[in-house]
Write a protein that holds these residues in place. Structure first.
Motif, PDB file in Angstrom:
ATOM      1  N   LEU A  26       0.864  -1.120   0.090  1.00 26.73           N
ATOM      2  CA  LEU A  26      -0.091   0.022   0.107  1.00 26.73           C
ATOM      3  C   LEU A  26       1.041   1.374   0.187  1.00 26.73           C
ATOM      4  O   LEU A  26       0.471   2.476  -0.285  1.00 26.73           O
ATOM      5  N   GLY A  27       2.125   1.142   0.305  1.00 27.48           N
ATOM      6  CA  GLY A  27       3.030   2.364   0.154  1.00 27.48           C
ATOM      7  C   GLY A  27       3.418   2.672  -1.159  1.00 27.48           C
ATOM      8  O   GLY A  27       3.693   3.733  -1.343  1.00 27.48           O
ATOM      9  N   ALA A  28       3.118   1.865  -2.086  1.00 27.15           N
ATOM     10  CA  ALA A  28       3.348   2.074  -3.525  1.00 27.15           C
ATOM     11  C   ALA A  28       1.802   2.472  -4.105  1.00 27.15           C
ATOM     12  O   ALA A  28       0.921   2.072  -3.734  1.00 27.15           O
ATOM     13  N   ASP A  29       2.148   3.139  -4.990  1.00 28.59           N
ATOM     14  CA  ASP A  29       0.700   3.852  -5.839  1.00 28.59           C
ATOM     15  C   ASP A  29       0.465   2.977  -6.700  1.00 28.59           C
ATOM     16  O   ASP A  29       0.972   3.199  -8.017  1.00 28.59           O
ATOM     17  N   MET A  30      -0.274   1.777  -6.688  1.00 23.43           N
ATOM     18  CA  MET A  30      -0.593   0.803  -7.346  1.00 23.43           C
ATOM     19  C   MET A  30      -1.799   1.180  -8.536  1.00 23.43           C
ATOM     20  O   MET A  30      -1.758   0.535  -9.503  1.00 23.43           O
ATOM     21  N   SER A  31      -2.135   2.496  -8.171  1.00 23.05           N
ATOM     22  CA  SER A  31      -3.135   3.100  -9.176  1.00 23.05           C
ATOM     23  C   SER A  31      -2.548   3.845 -10.464  1.00 23.05           C
ATOM     24  O   SER A  31      -2.870   4.531 -11.348  1.00 23.05           O
ATOM     25  N   SER A  32      -0.922   4.295 -10.148  1.00 24.08           N
ATOM     26  CA  SER A  32      -0.455   5.044 -11.027  1.00 24.08           C
ATOM     27  C   SER A  32      -0.059   4.437 -12.338  1.00 24.08           C
ATOM     28  O   SER A  32      -0.190   3.459 -12.643  1.00 24.08           O
ATOM     29  N   PRO A  33      -0.110   5.394 -13.377  1.00 26.56           N
ATOM     30  CA  PRO A  33       0.262   4.750 -14.733  1.00 26.56           C
ATOM     31  C   PRO A  33       1.596   3.855 -14.957  1.00 26.56           C
ATOM     32  O   PRO A  33       1.552   2.960 -15.644  1.00 26.56           O
ATOM     33  N   ALA A  34       2.550   4.146 -14.106  1.00 25.59           N
ATOM     34  CA  ALA A  34       3.583   3.294 -13.968  1.00 25.59           C
ATOM     35  C   ALA A  34       3.270   1.765 -13.650  1.00 25.59           C
ATOM     36  O   ALA A  34       4.072   0.875 -14.061  1.00 25.59           O
ATOM     37  N   SER A  65       2.375  -3.685 -17.869  1.00 23.94           N
ATOM     38  CA  SER A  65       0.996  -3.851 -17.374  1.00 23.94           C
ATOM     39  C   SER A  65       0.035  -4.011 -18.368  1.00 23.94           C
ATOM     40  O   SER A  65      -0.306  -2.999 -19.032  1.00 23.94           O
ATOM     41  N   GLY A  66      -0.888  -4.967 -18.317  1.00 26.11           N
ATOM     42  CA  GLY A  66      -1.885  -5.200 -19.199  1.00 26.11           C
ATOM     43  C   GLY A  66      -1.952  -5.729 -20.380  1.00 26.11           C
ATOM     44  O   GLY A  66      -2.679  -6.001 -21.230  1.00 26.11           O
ATOM     45  N   LEU A  67      -0.530  -5.921 -20.954  1.00 28.13           N
ATOM     46  CA  LEU A  67      -0.342  -6.299 -22.289  1.00 28.13           C
ATOM     47  C   LEU A  67      -0.548  -7.719 -22.435  1.00 28.13           C
ATOM     48  O   LEU A  67      -0.576  -8.576 -21.506  1.00 28.13           O
ATOM     49  N   ASP A  68      -1.044  -8.194 -23.799  1.00 26.87           N
ATOM     50  CA  ASP A  68      -1.107  -9.538 -24.035  1.00 26.87           C
ATOM     51  C   ASP A  68      -0.016 -10.226 -24.932  1.00 26.87           C
ATOM     52  O   ASP A  68       0.657  -9.790 -25.897  1.00 26.87           O
TER      53      ASP A  68
END
Length: 266
Positions: A26-34, A65-68
């Motif tokens: 939770l210390g990392a911004d998991m919703s960030s574009p990175a 992230s998210g690639l096939d």
């Protein structure tokens, strides 16, 4: 980003049960574009593979992230510190890959080849590794909640090295991991965290479990011949219908034996 990944993973891997209750991610911004977006397309990755002409591709620190990327030949690929959350790598070949400090949260690696892969500091929470081949890999990382059903983990190198622990006890974290039916013959999981892991019908022949935490784990029907149980915490563990129990090593040296479950209940 590299310092962020390393700092949080070292905290998770070195944490004891009390600290582990806190979700350090939770210390990392998991919703960030990175963490959620890709800076390349599948076509871009395929172009790099073609240009490499058989040599390992360098994708270190990339956001994928998210690639096939299913079915791709990525043998020996360098994905150190890369972000591959929710990526599709089903059936891909990552044999000998460098996955150190990479992020694979909720990634699909089912049926993937990961033999001999380096995984120090990897974060693969809730990843799907069912049927994957992790033979001889070094998963000193966080796989909490991952699905490794039917996976091959022969000669896995997940044991903590107590001679090199200047930053705390680094270990494999397999908390609540589904390892049912998995082949772990000869794996080293010494001092690893396996609380509430599902090891039903798994093959633990000659596995080093010395000092590991198996509290709450389900070993029903597992093969344990030659497995080392010295100082293994079995509090609340289901040790029912074990195969090869008489051949297990240091069986009498288990911890919290009186709290283990040895008979099925109706």
């Amino acid at each position: 980003m590299r310092r962020l990944a390393l700092s949080f993973m070292l905290a998770v891997l070195a944490a004891g049960p009390a600290a582990a209750e806190q979700d350090l991610l939770l210390g990392a911004d998991m919703s960030s574009p990175a963490m959620t977006k890709a800076e390349m397309s599948r076509a871009d990755v395929e172009a790099l593979i073609k240009a490499a002409d058989g040599k390992p591709v360098d994708l270190r620190d990339k956001s994928l992230s998210g690639l096939d990327l299913s079915g791709l030949n990525l043998r020996g690929v360098n994905l150190r510190t890369a972000r591959l959350n929710k990526v599709n790598l089903r059936g891909a070949d990552l044999s000998g890959a460098n996955l150190e400090q990479a992020w694979f949260i909720k990634a699909d690696l089912s049926g993937a080849k990961l033999a001999d892969a380096k995984m120090f500091g990897i974060t693969a929470r809730d990843a799907n590794l069912s049927g994957a081949d992790l033979s001889r890999s070094m998963p000193i990382g966080d796989f909490k909640g991952a699905n490794m059903r039917g996976a091959t983990l022969v000669d896995l190198k997940g044991g903590a090295d107590i001679k090199n622990q200047s930053m705390g006890l680094m270990r494999a974290v397999f908390v609540s991991v589904n390892l049912s039916g998995a082949n772990l013959k000869g794996a080293n999981l010494g001092r690893s965290r396996l609380e509430y892991a599902n090891l039903k019908d798994a093959d633990l022949t000659d596995v080093v479990l010395m000092g590991s935490d198996l509290s709450g784990a389900n070993l029903t029907g597992a093969t344990v011949a030659g497995a080392d149980f010295k100082n293994v915490d079995v509090s609340g563990a289901r040790l029912i219908d074990l195969k090869g129990q008489s051949e297990a090593k240091d069986w009498t040296e288990r911890v919290n034996v009186d709290r283990a479950i040895t008979q099925a209940t109706n």
